[in-house]
Write an enzyme that holds these catalytic residues in place. Structure first.
Site, PDB file in Angstrom:
ATOM      1  N   GLY A  50       0.806  -1.232   0.000  1.00  0.00           N
ATOM      2  CA  GLY A  50       0.000   0.000   0.000  1.00  0.00           C
ATOM      3  C   GLY A  50       0.833   1.273   0.000  1.00  0.00           C
ATOM      4  O   GLY A  50       0.324   2.367   0.258  1.00  0.00           O
ATOM      5  N   GLU A  70       8.178   5.403  -7.347  1.00  0.00           N
ATOM      6  CA  GLU A  70       9.125   4.483  -7.987  1.00  0.00           C
ATOM      7  C   GLU A  70       8.963   4.545  -9.496  1.00  0.00           C
ATOM      8  O   GLU A  70       7.879   4.804 -10.002  1.00  0.00           O
ATOM      9  CB  GLU A  70       8.805   3.044  -7.579  1.00  0.00           C
ATOM     10  CG  GLU A  70       9.141   2.714  -6.185  1.00  0.00           C
ATOM     11  CD  GLU A  70       8.900   1.235  -5.947  1.00  0.00           C
ATOM     12  OE1 GLU A  70       9.865   0.481  -5.941  1.00  0.00           O
ATOM     13  OE2 GLU A  70       7.739   0.856  -5.776  1.00  0.00           O
ATOM     14  N   TYR A 114      10.303 -10.083 -14.676  1.00  0.00           N
ATOM     15  CA  TYR A 114       9.347 -11.064 -14.162  1.00  0.00           C
ATOM     16  C   TYR A 114       9.224 -12.281 -15.090  1.00  0.00           C
ATOM     17  O   TYR A 114       8.882 -13.365 -14.642  1.00  0.00           O
ATOM     18  CB  TYR A 114       7.985 -10.410 -13.907  1.00  0.00           C
ATOM     19  CG  TYR A 114       7.966  -9.650 -12.588  1.00  0.00           C
ATOM     20  CD1 TYR A 114       8.196 -10.324 -11.384  1.00  0.00           C
ATOM     21  CD2 TYR A 114       7.751  -8.284 -12.532  1.00  0.00           C
ATOM     22  CE1 TYR A 114       8.203  -9.639 -10.172  1.00  0.00           C
ATOM     23  CE2 TYR A 114       7.748  -7.595 -11.319  1.00  0.00           C
ATOM     24  CZ  TYR A 114       7.974  -8.283 -10.151  1.00  0.00           C
ATOM     25  OH  TYR A 114       7.984  -7.613  -8.954  1.00  0.00           O
ATOM     26  N   GLN A 151      18.487  -4.355 -11.191  1.00  0.00           N
ATOM     27  CA  GLN A 151      19.022  -3.774  -9.943  1.00  0.00           C
ATOM     28  C   GLN A 151      19.813  -2.502 -10.229  1.00  0.00           C
ATOM     29  O   GLN A 151      19.712  -1.523  -9.492  1.00  0.00           O
ATOM     30  CB  GLN A 151      19.895  -4.784  -9.190  1.00  0.00           C
ATOM     31  CG  GLN A 151      19.123  -5.935  -8.567  1.00  0.00           C
ATOM     32  CD  GLN A 151      17.841  -5.494  -7.898  1.00  0.00           C
ATOM     33  OE1 GLN A 151      17.823  -4.560  -7.105  1.00  0.00           O
ATOM     34  NE2 GLN A 151      16.746  -6.160  -8.217  1.00  0.00           N
ATOM     35  N   ASP A 184       8.176   7.062  -1.977  1.00  0.00           N
ATOM     36  CA  ASP A 184       7.609   5.714  -2.079  1.00  0.00           C
ATOM     37  C   ASP A 184       8.773   4.743  -2.289  1.00  0.00           C
ATOM     38  O   ASP A 184       9.291   4.646  -3.386  1.00  0.00           O
ATOM     39  CB  ASP A 184       6.650   5.731  -3.283  1.00  0.00           C
ATOM     40  CG  ASP A 184       6.028   4.390  -3.604  1.00  0.00           C
ATOM     41  OD1 ASP A 184       6.439   3.368  -3.042  1.00  0.00           O
ATOM     42  OD2 ASP A 184       5.111   4.377  -4.449  1.00  0.00           O
ATOM     43  N   GLU A 228       2.972  -8.886 -13.093  1.00  0.00           N
ATOM     44  CA  GLU A 228       3.155  -9.308 -11.698  1.00  0.00           C
ATOM     45  C   GLU A 228       2.388 -10.597 -11.370  1.00  0.00           C
ATOM     46  O   GLU A 228       2.502 -11.117 -10.263  1.00  0.00           O
ATOM     47  CB  GLU A 228       2.748  -8.178 -10.742  1.00  0.00           C
ATOM     48  CG  GLU A 228       3.743  -7.027 -10.758  1.00  0.00           C
ATOM     49  CD  GLU A 228       3.413  -5.903  -9.782  1.00  0.00           C
ATOM     50  OE1 GLU A 228       4.314  -5.114  -9.486  1.00  0.00           O
ATOM     51  OE2 GLU A 228       2.253  -5.805  -9.326  1.00  0.00           O
TER      52      GLU A 228
HETATM   53  N1  LIG Z   1      -5.035  -0.593   3.332  1.00  0.00           N
HETATM   54  C1  LIG Z   1      -5.595  -0.855   2.144  1.00  0.00           C
HETATM   55  N2  LIG Z   1      -6.886  -1.162   2.074  1.00  0.00           N
HETATM   56  C2  LIG Z   1      -7.454  -1.473   0.893  1.00  0.00           C
HETATM   57  N3  LIG Z   1      -6.834  -1.498  -0.284  1.00  0.00           N
HETATM   58  C3  LIG Z   1      -5.536  -1.185  -0.273  1.00  0.00           C
HETATM   59  C4  LIG Z   1      -4.840  -0.844   0.929  1.00  0.00           C
HETATM   60  N4  LIG Z   1      -3.555  -0.577   0.630  1.00  0.00           N
HETATM   61  C5  LIG Z   1      -3.445  -0.767  -0.704  1.00  0.00           C
HETATM   62  N5  LIG Z   1      -4.634  -1.115  -1.241  1.00  0.00           N
HETATM   63  C6  LIG Z   1      -4.862  -1.444  -2.645  1.00  0.00           C
HETATM   64  O1  LIG Z   1      -3.909  -2.477  -2.981  1.00  0.00           O
HETATM   65  C7  LIG Z   1      -3.332  -2.248  -4.264  1.00  0.00           C
HETATM   66  C8  LIG Z   1      -1.815  -2.143  -4.122  1.00  0.00           C
HETATM   67  O2  LIG Z   1      -1.478  -0.958  -3.423  1.00  0.00           O
HETATM   68  P1  LIG Z   1      -0.195  -0.092  -3.802  1.00  0.00           P
HETATM   69  O3  LIG Z   1      -0.340   1.221  -3.088  1.00  0.00           O
HETATM   70  O4  LIG Z   1      -0.004  -0.035  -5.297  1.00  0.00           O
HETATM   71  O5  LIG Z   1       0.960  -0.972  -3.130  1.00  0.00           O
HETATM   72  P2  LIG Z   1       2.536  -0.814  -3.198  1.00  0.00           P
HETATM   73  O6  LIG Z   1       2.849   0.553  -3.735  1.00  0.00           O
HETATM   74  O7  LIG Z   1       3.006  -1.008  -1.784  1.00  0.00           O
HETATM   75  O8  LIG Z   1       3.003  -1.918  -4.088  1.00  0.00           O
HETATM   76  C9  LIG Z   1      -3.993  -1.007  -4.820  1.00  0.00           C
HETATM   77  O9  LIG Z   1      -5.038  -1.426  -5.667  1.00  0.00           O
HETATM   78  C10 LIG Z   1      -4.549  -0.289  -3.573  1.00  0.00           C
HETATM   79  O10 LIG Z   1      -5.694   0.477  -3.872  1.00  0.00           O
HETATM   80  N1  LIG Z   2      15.094  -3.401  -6.417  1.00  0.00           N
HETATM   81  C1  LIG Z   2      14.074  -4.103  -6.953  1.00  0.00           C
HETATM   82  N2  LIG Z   2      14.293  -5.335  -7.454  1.00  0.00           N
HETATM   83  C2  LIG Z   2      13.296  -6.066  -7.997  1.00  0.00           C
HETATM   84  N3  LIG Z   2      12.035  -5.621  -8.119  1.00  0.00           N
HETATM   85  C3  LIG Z   2      11.786  -4.390  -7.619  1.00  0.00           C
HETATM   86  C4  LIG Z   2      12.765  -3.582  -7.006  1.00  0.00           C
HETATM   87  N4  LIG Z   2      12.178  -2.422  -6.612  1.00  0.00           N
HETATM   88  C5  LIG Z   2      10.888  -2.501  -6.970  1.00  0.00           C
HETATM   89  N5  LIG Z   2      10.645  -3.683  -7.577  1.00  0.00           N
HETATM   90  C6  LIG Z   2       9.394  -4.130  -8.207  1.00  0.00           C
HETATM   91  C7  LIG Z   2       8.357  -4.729  -7.319  1.00  0.00           C
HETATM   92  C8  LIG Z   2       7.067  -4.370  -8.028  1.00  0.00           C
HETATM   93  O1  LIG Z   2       6.773  -5.312  -9.045  1.00  0.00           O
HETATM   94  C9  LIG Z   2       7.385  -3.034  -8.699  1.00  0.00           C
HETATM   95  C10 LIG Z   2       6.895  -1.830  -7.955  1.00  0.00           C
HETATM   96  O2  LIG Z   2       7.061  -2.008  -6.552  1.00  0.00           O
HETATM   97  P1  LIG Z   2       5.828  -1.802  -5.533  1.00  0.00           P
HETATM   98  O3  LIG Z   2       6.264  -2.454  -4.247  1.00  0.00           O
HETATM   99  O4  LIG Z   2       4.612  -2.446  -6.123  1.00  0.00           O
HETATM  100  O5  LIG Z   2       5.662  -0.327  -5.424  1.00  0.00           O
HETATM  101  O6  LIG Z   2       8.797  -2.989  -8.804  1.00  0.00           O
END
Ligand SMILES: Nc1ncnc2c1ncn2[C@@H]1O[C@H](COP(=O)(O)OP(=O)(O)O)[C@@H](O)[C@H]1O
Ligand SMILES: Nc1ncnc2c1ncn2[C@H]1C[C@H](O)[C@@H](COP(=O)(O)O)O1
Length: 204
Positions: A12, A31, A43, A54, A78, A145
């Protein structure tokens, strides 16, 4: 002031970073995902693309570090550069998806960069268990993903727990997000704001 949101894939971070930036009027740094030239290939074949990915993330994150130092603004970030090295690169090396030779090369470059990196004033760790991460990754729906395995997420979660338990560089706030819906429930977002303000008492 520099705040960073940290946590596993799908925890999140992007959602909370966006909401906090809007609430406080801070600049947000995200990011490099949508225009990342390696992520989709990574992936599909982690072993082949891990080193290139990396190095790409390291460069992109270091550019952010430089901007934070130079801007003098309140910034919410982020994910941090620490996670690339201590979570992702280390884990890929553990899983033999990044060779020792490439990992050592990476660590040596990261070591040079680290001396220019200042820890955030506050690190917010979004802690979530693997089934909830899987649900949120699915909800987000990035096609590439879909191949993320439970094993990969579990190993990353273990790395996060270890890294966070040894984190002493600055203030740390751990938020267990699995029972919170800060997207739909204003009271849950309010709970997070209260915690942040308690930590930043005096810095606001
Ligand atoms: N606390 C939460 N409750 C409900 N949905 C959430 C919550 N946190 C994230 N989400 C949902 O989960 C998905 C992934 O969130 P995201 O912010 O992109 O995660 P991250 O950046 O950590 O990878 C999005 O669709 C978001 O709306
Ligand atoms: N350093 C990293 N190595 C591999 N994958 C990475 C790294 N940093 C971010 N990622 C990937 C993981 C997710 O698929 C996307 C975006 O990250 P998220 O946690 O969903 O914001 O990039």
């Amino acid at each position: 002031m520099h705040i960073a949101v940290t946590g596993n894939i799908g925890a999140g971070k992007t959602t909370l970073t966006t909401m906090l930036a809007k609430h406080y009027g801070w600049d947000a740094q995200f990011e490099d995902v949508d225009h990342n030239p390696y992520l989709e290939d990574f992936y599909a074949d982690m072993s082949k693309w891990s080193f290139a990915l990396q190095i790409y993330f390291l460069g992109s994150r270091f550019r952010q570090v430089k901007e934070i130092r130079e801007s003098g603004k309140n910034i919410i970030q982020d994910r941090t550069i620490y996670e690339d090295a201590h979570i992702f690169a280390e884990n890929l090396n553990d899983m033999k998806l990044l060779s020792d030779r490439d990992f050592n090369n990476y660590v040596s470059v990261f070591g040079l960069m680290k001396s220019f990196v200042s820890a955030p004033d506050l690190l917010i760790y979004l802690k979530s268990d693997v089934p909830n991460l899987v649900k949120k990754i699915y909800k987000r729906g990035r096609e590439y993903e879909a191949s993320i395995s439970i094993e990969y997420l579990s190993k990353l979660n273990q790395k996060y727990e270890k890294w966070i338990s040894n984190y002493t560089e600055g203030k740390l706030l751990v938020i267990e997000v699995d029972d919170l819906d800060f997207v739909e429930k204003p009271e849950d977002f309010g709970f997070i704001l209260e915690k942040i303000e308690a930590e930043l008492n005096g810095l606001f």
